[in-house]
Write a protein that holds these residues in place. Structure first.
Motif, PDB file in Angstrom:
ATOM      1  N   TRP A  49       1.655   8.998  -6.160  1.00 58.45           N
ATOM      2  CA  TRP A  49       1.972  10.383  -5.840  1.00 58.45           C
ATOM      3  C   TRP A  49       3.150  10.874  -6.672  1.00 58.45           C
ATOM      4  O   TRP A  49       3.144  12.006  -7.164  1.00 58.45           O
ATOM      5  CB  TRP A  49       2.257  10.527  -4.347  1.00 58.45           C
ATOM      6  N   ALA A  50       4.154  10.009  -6.840  1.00 51.74           N
ATOM      7  CA  ALA A  50       5.335  10.401  -7.600  1.00 51.74           C
ATOM      8  C   ALA A  50       4.974  10.729  -9.039  1.00 51.74           C
ATOM      9  O   ALA A  50       5.392  11.758  -9.585  1.00 51.74           O
ATOM     10  CB  ALA A  50       6.382   9.297  -7.555  1.00 51.74           C
ATOM     11  N   VAL A  51       4.206   9.854  -9.665  1.00 48.77           N
ATOM     12  CA  VAL A  51       3.813  10.086 -11.050  1.00 48.77           C
ATOM     13  C   VAL A  51       3.014  11.387 -11.157  1.00 48.77           C
ATOM     14  O   VAL A  51       3.223  12.190 -12.066  1.00 48.77           O
ATOM     15  CB  VAL A  51       3.013   8.876 -11.598  1.00 48.77           C
ATOM     16  N   SER A  52       2.135  11.623 -10.203  1.00 53.60           N
ATOM     17  CA  SER A  52       1.310  12.837 -10.214  1.00 53.60           C
ATOM     18  C   SER A  52       2.151  14.091 -10.028  1.00 53.60           C
ATOM     19  O   SER A  52       2.004  15.066 -10.763  1.00 53.60           O
ATOM     20  CB  SER A  52       0.248  12.784  -9.117  1.00 53.60           C
ATOM     21  N   THR A  53       3.020  14.089  -9.012  1.00 55.80           N
ATOM     22  CA  THR A  53       3.805  15.295  -8.744  1.00 55.80           C
ATOM     23  C   THR A  53       4.859  15.530  -9.815  1.00 55.80           C
ATOM     24  O   THR A  53       5.162  16.676 -10.139  1.00 55.80           O
ATOM     25  CB  THR A  53       4.478  15.256  -7.352  1.00 55.80           C
TER      26      THR A  53
ATOM     27  N   MET B  76       8.890  -0.035  -5.575  1.00 59.85           N
ATOM     28  CA  MET B  76       7.706   0.331  -6.358  1.00 59.85           C
ATOM     29  C   MET B  76       7.840   1.759  -6.894  1.00 59.85           C
ATOM     30  O   MET B  76       7.445   2.052  -8.025  1.00 59.85           O
ATOM     31  CB  MET B  76       6.444   0.157  -5.515  1.00 59.85           C
ATOM     32  N   TYR B  77       8.417   2.647  -6.088  1.00 62.29           N
ATOM     33  CA  TYR B  77       8.655   4.027  -6.519  1.00 62.29           C
ATOM     34  C   TYR B  77       9.620   4.057  -7.700  1.00 62.29           C
ATOM     35  O   TYR B  77       9.382   4.754  -8.700  1.00 62.29           O
ATOM     36  CB  TYR B  77       9.209   4.826  -5.339  1.00 62.29           C
TER      37      TYR B  77
ATOM     38  N   GLN C  89       6.272  11.153   0.495  1.00 67.87           N
ATOM     39  CA  GLN C  89       7.081   9.989   0.877  1.00 67.87           C
ATOM     40  C   GLN C  89       6.925   9.692   2.357  1.00 67.87           C
ATOM     41  O   GLN C  89       6.714   8.543   2.757  1.00 67.87           O
ATOM     42  CB  GLN C  89       8.557  10.233   0.570  1.00 67.87           C
ATOM     43  N   VAL C  90       7.037  10.724   3.179  1.00 64.56           N
ATOM     44  CA  VAL C  90       6.926  10.534   4.628  1.00 64.56           C
ATOM     45  C   VAL C  90       5.534  10.013   4.985  1.00 64.56           C
ATOM     46  O   VAL C  90       5.394   9.074   5.780  1.00 64.56           O
ATOM     47  CB  VAL C  90       7.241  11.837   5.396  1.00 64.56           C
TER      48      VAL C  90
ATOM     49  N   ILE D 148       0.843  -1.203   0.000  1.00 67.75           N
ATOM     50  CA  ILE D 148       0.000   0.000   0.000  1.00 67.75           C
ATOM     51  C   ILE D 148       0.872   1.244   0.000  1.00 67.75           C
ATOM     52  O   ILE D 148       0.630   2.196  -0.744  1.00 67.75           O
ATOM     53  CB  ILE D 148      -0.963  -0.008   1.203  1.00 67.75           C
ATOM     54  N   SER D 149       1.903   1.232   0.836  1.00 71.57           N
ATOM     55  CA  SER D 149       2.830   2.367   0.897  1.00 71.57           C
ATOM     56  C   SER D 149       3.483   2.588  -0.465  1.00 71.57           C
ATOM     57  O   SER D 149       3.579   3.722  -0.947  1.00 71.57           O
ATOM     58  CB  SER D 149       3.892   2.101   1.964  1.00 71.57           C
ATOM     59  N   GLY D 150       3.926   1.523  -1.101  1.00 71.67           N
ATOM     60  CA  GLY D 150       4.549   1.621  -2.421  1.00 71.67           C
ATOM     61  C   GLY D 150       3.581   2.147  -3.469  1.00 71.67           C
ATOM     62  O   GLY D 150       3.949   2.969  -4.310  1.00 71.67           O
TER      63      GLY D 150
END
Length: 170
Positions: free
Chosen positions: A10-14, A77-78, A35-36, A2-4
């Protein structure tokens, strides 16, 4: 997992926002905040293990180990999400980011030598980013320190002694 998934989404979006707005600093801050928040699920995973699988006790070492493993899955995953995003959707990201770095150096009033150094650094980074090893290493270096810090904090918070006052071994 879930965290990944949260970090990858979020990474793809930002990164898309950063790419389209040329606001790298504000979006990097937003990215590290995400990330946090996503890695805070390490707490949930370690606590769940401690309480449901380990009789309510866990040593600092075991909690840290479990936190690092959860973080490693999320970090991987990130890295995979960024590799897909970068290679298939925004392959010119490094070009735009390098141009931003150089423009920022020029606008900040740096000397010609400092700007030349910035240009050389940007060129070297773009070249290194073409190699899958360096690409993965740089990407892991963006998130692994956050995972390490979160895992250390979680291990300190959740370590729990046995009922007789001894520190838990398992």
């Amino acid at each position: 997992m879930i965290s990944g998934a949260l970090i990858a989404t979020w990474a793809v979006s930002t990164i898309a926002l950063c790419y389209n707005s040329n606001n790298y600093v504000g979006n990097m801050l937003l990215g590290y905040t995400a990330q946090v928040l996503a890695l805070s699920l390490v707490y949930v995973g370690v606590k769940n293990y401690r309480d449901k699988q380990n009789g309510g006790v866990i040593s600092f070492g075991k909690a840290l180990q479990l936190g690092l493993l959860i973080s490693l899955v999320a970090c991987t995953m990130y890295v995979v999400a960024w590799a897909i995003d970068y290679n298939f959707f925004i392959p010119d990201f490094m070009e735009k980011y390098s141009a931003h770095m150089i423009k920022s150096a020029q606008q900040s009033g740096q000397s010609a030598a400092q700007i030349s150094a910035q240009i050389a650094q940007a060129a070297q980074m773009k070249e290194m980013y073409k190699n899958p090893f360096w690409f993965a290493l740089f990407t892991y270096l963006e998130i692994v320190p956050t995972g390490l810090i979160v895992s250390l904090i979680v291990a300190l918070i959740l370590k729990k002694k046995t009922n007789d006052g001894q520190v838990a071994v398992a």
